[in-house]
Design a protein around this motif. Structure first.
Motif, PDB file in Angstrom:
ATOM      1  N   ASP A   1      -6.838  -8.187  -2.202  1.00 10.71           N
ATOM      2  CA  ASP A   1      -6.576  -7.770  -0.820  1.00 10.71           C
ATOM      3  C   ASP A   1      -5.097  -7.952  -0.465  1.00 10.71           C
ATOM      4  O   ASP A   1      -4.498  -7.106   0.189  1.00 10.71           O
ATOM      5  CB  ASP A   1      -7.466  -8.589   0.127  1.00 10.71           C
ATOM      6  N   ARG A   2      -4.525  -9.057  -0.901  1.00  9.89           N
ATOM      7  CA  ARG A   2      -3.100  -9.330  -0.651  1.00  9.89           C
ATOM      8  C   ARG A   2      -2.211  -8.222  -1.212  1.00  9.89           C
ATOM      9  O   ARG A   2      -1.186  -7.888  -0.656  1.00  9.89           O
ATOM     10  CB  ARG A   2      -2.747 -10.642  -1.347  1.00  9.89           C
ATOM     11  N   HIS A   3      -2.643  -7.661  -2.341  1.00  6.46           N
ATOM     12  CA  HIS A   3      -1.811  -6.647  -2.992  1.00  6.46           C
ATOM     13  C   HIS A   3      -2.332  -5.220  -2.761  1.00  6.46           C
ATOM     14  O   HIS A   3      -1.994  -4.312  -3.513  1.00  6.46           O
ATOM     15  CB  HIS A   3      -1.688  -6.964  -4.489  1.00  6.46           C
ATOM     16  N   GLY A   4      -3.148  -5.053  -1.736  1.00 10.22           N
ATOM     17  CA  GLY A   4      -3.550  -3.708  -1.317  1.00 10.22           C
ATOM     18  C   GLY A   4      -4.726  -3.103  -2.067  1.00 10.22           C
ATOM     19  O   GLY A   4      -4.987  -1.908  -1.939  1.00 10.22           O
ATOM     20  N   PHE A   5      -5.439  -3.915  -2.863  1.00 10.20           N
ATOM     21  CA  PHE A   5      -6.628  -3.400  -3.567  1.00 10.20           C
ATOM     22  C   PHE A   5      -7.864  -3.806  -2.751  1.00 10.20           C
ATOM     23  O   PHE A   5      -8.035  -4.996  -2.469  1.00 10.20           O
ATOM     24  CB  PHE A   5      -6.755  -4.015  -4.974  1.00 10.20           C
TER      25      PHE A   5
ATOM     26  N   LYS B   1      -5.220   0.584   2.073  1.00 12.71           N
ATOM     27  CA  LYS B   1      -3.818   0.990   2.142  1.00 12.71           C
ATOM     28  C   LYS B   1      -3.491   2.114   1.171  1.00 12.71           C
ATOM     29  O   LYS B   1      -2.662   2.959   1.444  1.00 12.71           O
ATOM     30  CB  LYS B   1      -2.934  -0.214   1.831  1.00 12.71           C
TER      31      LYS B   1
END
Lengths: 172, 490
Positions: free
Chosen positions: B424-428, B161
């Motif tokens: 992953d949840r926070h776009g990393f 993202k």
């Protein structure tokens, strides 16, 4: 034009709430790690060739900190390119996921007492049942068949050492 | 030529061929299972292949890597669920064609274009890798530092993202690489008085945790997802007439894929998306895209498989991974005692050609497996998640434990899984972190050596035109979101 009364104004509109929390957390971790680097053993310049062991990690921490400080504002740039950083975290973490994390952590924590074979059986029983598998025949064949397959393949054929754990106590 | 023959000769042992074919089979299976991916399978395979002969071990992983890319397209076409990220673009036209009653044709087009893309990139690989290695032999520490910095900057444009978060992940990976005893001074860094950390964090449990365990947590959110499957009795090879019509699309996508694969950190997913977009841009029948266009299938498929071969070029010639999967192959090479980079090609060229041979066999192997087993692989996607993922976790635990017979590594795996899930949840993304972890040592070593050579004067590094070039490329890479937006507006 719709007037959204709940929409954040001022600095609140510039900052993404979730990302601000993440940035604060990461900054705290960076501060802690920086503090750790100050505790690294001191080495005479002659031995370290003027490159002390803390130098490289400190450079990295500074660069990471610089980037972390941009995170709360990043949603503004991402919006322009049509990306929604909040899409994957709109819903809270599912109970089933938290439960899975707890089950797996508990099994790993008790694996030294259980031993390898019982740990494998524990995973084969607990996860499918917790996730809602209720077909008895399928469960029984899985619980017996899969651990047996794993033990034969890894322990007997490939020679991976499996800690006996509780099984040794029973044997004695 | 002699080295090529030697390399192929290394492969021709029965055990090696068997392992390559097993790699192909596992690759297609893993690719066909949504959620499982080839990086995950390679991560799980590393600890079990440590005791194998290096040629056999790396050849098996390379074969798995090639086949996994194709495997993902089977489920993309039949159930509209790409088994692997590089197959995302294939689903756009593959699934509509299957829905229109031609699943065998869609699979056939995907298989043939994948094989073509794969072989095309291998031909480039066989010429480009030695040339690149020859060039890199002239590199000193400063040039390597410049190259590593450029490779890290390329993480920004990896799929995901956010470029910024990719870069942070990559640098965190480099930072994790500093844990343990500092080689130059013998000082303990970030060990927190834990003896297990003195050697540093092992790659294997981190890789398994980030790729397999974090995915398990993600899958636990969607256990009851229902998918609609289209029956495919067999794969149908395209006719010569059809291939003639598609030849330019396949050739163009193969070139794009190989080029993107060669760029450090750019992987098959980016290649597939560009391959699809270019196929559409050059197509005379743009309206058919999204409705089952053959060009919409061969474009991304040729590109993603070509990228797989292309990504091996910087991996083997420079020691800089071309993608997430090749980062794992690089880690495996290091564990087998090899030093990936120009010396690998100049000192053991037969080994590199053996990997080339394995990838060639893999490309032909998955065409054969696809021909006879398409129906079976489409069924594989229906293995209940409630039984599949506990099995993956058990393999993950054994893989992490068996690498060093250490329970600490199992905890590291679990921690990496938890971190990977929340990242992953926070776009990393996890892939940049892995690449940073693997590149970490090279970055620090080359940085320290350059500083020593140049008397701690950083700006003296810029006296080398190669370093300057890499820094300019780094600047262009980091500023690309701004200038691409500027040019697209114009």
């Amino acid at each position: 034009m719709i007037n959204n009364k709940n929409a954040p104004k001022g600095l609140g509109a510039l900052l993404n709430k979730n990302d601000t929390i993440i940035a604060i957390l990461l900054t705290l971790i960076i501060a802690f790690l920086w503090f750790e680097t100050t505790k690294f053993e001191k080495v005479p310049d002659l031995f370290s060739n003027n490159i002390p062991p803390e130098m490289f990690p400190q450079i990295l921490l500074i660069i990471i900190l610089g980037m972390v400080l941009i995170i709360p504002f990043e949603h503004l740039f991402l919006k322009k390119s049509g990306k929604d950083i909040d899409s994957s975290r709109k819903k809270p973490v599912e109970i089933s996921t938290i439960g899975t994390m707890v089950i797996l952590s508990t099994i790993i924590a008790s694996s030294q007492i259980l031993g390898a074979a019982l740990t494998i059986i524990a995973v084969s029983i607990s996860l499918p049942i917790y996730w809602g598998e209720r077909r008895v025949k399928v469960l029984i064949s899985y619980i017996i068949g899969f651990p047996l397959f794993v033990i034969v393949l890894f322990n007997i054929i490939l020679g991976v050492h499996f800690e006996p754990g509780l099984l040794e106590l029973i044997k004695n | 030529m002699e080295d090529i023959i030697k390399g192929i000769g290394l492969l021709l042992e029965f055990q090696n061929i068997l392992l390559i074919l097993s790699g192909v089979l596992i690759g297609v299976l893993v690719g066909a299972l949504p959620g499982l991916s080839s990086p995950m399978a390679i991560a799980l395979l590393i600890p079990f292949t440590i005791s194998l002969d290096p040629v056999a071990a790396i050849a098996m992983m390379a074969a798995l890597y090639c086949a996994g890319t194709f495997g993902g397209s089977i489920t993309a076409i039949l159930i509209n669920a790409p088994g692997a990220p590089p197959a995302v673009a294939t689903a756009l036209d593959g699934y509509p064609m299957a829905k229109n009653g031609e699943p065998g044709r869609a699979l056939g087009l995907a298989a043939v274009s994948s094989v073509f893309g794969g072989i095309f990139s291998l031909i480039i690989f066989i010429f480009a890798a030695p040339l690149l290695a020859k060039l890199a032999l002239e590199f000193g520490p400063a040039e390597y530092f410049g190259l590593a910095v450029f490779a890290l900057s390329m993480l920004a444009s990896m799929s995901g993202k956010s470029s910024l978060r990719n870069l942070i992940s990559g640098l965190v990976g480099v930072l994790i690489g500093t844990i343990g005893i500092h080689l130059t001074t013998g000082v303990e860094r970030f060990t927190f008085d834990i003896p297990d950390l003195e050697e540093g964090i092992h790659f294997v449990p981190v890789l398994i945790g980030l790729f397999a365990v974090s995915e398990l947590f993600k899958q636990s959110e969607k256990l009851n997802a229902v998918v609609e499957r289209i029956q495919a009795k067999a794969l149908r090879l395209p006719t010569l007439f059809e291939l003639k019509k598609l030849k330019y699309t396949i050739l163009r996508s193969s070139g794009i894929g190989t080029f993107i694969g060669i760029l450090p950190a750019e992987g098959s997913t980016v290649a597939a998306i560009i391959g699809y977009n270019e196929a559409r841009r050059w197509s005379k029948d743009k309206d058919n895209f999204g409705k089952g266009s053959p060009e919409g299938i061969v474009g991304p498929e040729a590109a993603n498989n070509a990228a797989a071969g292309g990504a091996m070029v910087p991996t083997l010639a420079l020691g800089i991974p071309g993608s997430g999967s090749t980062a794992l192959i690089l880690a495996a090479l290091i564990m087998h005692g090899f030093r990936p980079g120009p010396y690998l090609i100049s000192e053991t060229p037969e080994f590199v050609y053996a990997i080339f041979g394995a990838m060639l066999i893999a490309n032909l192997g998955f065409l054969f497996i696809g021909l006879v087993g398409a129906k079976f692989f489409s069924l594989v996607a229906f293995i209940p998640k409630k039984l599949l993922w506990p099995a993956v976790f058990i393999f993950s635990m054994i893989g992490s434990y068996s690498f060093a017979s250490s329970m600490f590594d199992v905890w590291v795996m679990l921690a990496a899984g938890l971190v990977g899930y929340f990242m992953d949840r926070h776009g990393f993304s996890a892939a940049p972190l892995v690449m940073g972890l693997i590149l970490g040592k090279l970055v620090e070593e080359s940085f320290s050596q350059s500083m020593i050579i140049h008397d701690n004067n950083f700006f003296a590094l810029l006296e080398s035109p190669v370093v300057l070039l890499f820094f300019v490329l780094t600047f262009l890479s980091l500023s690309s979101p701004f200038w691409t937006r500027y040019f697209s507006k114009k």
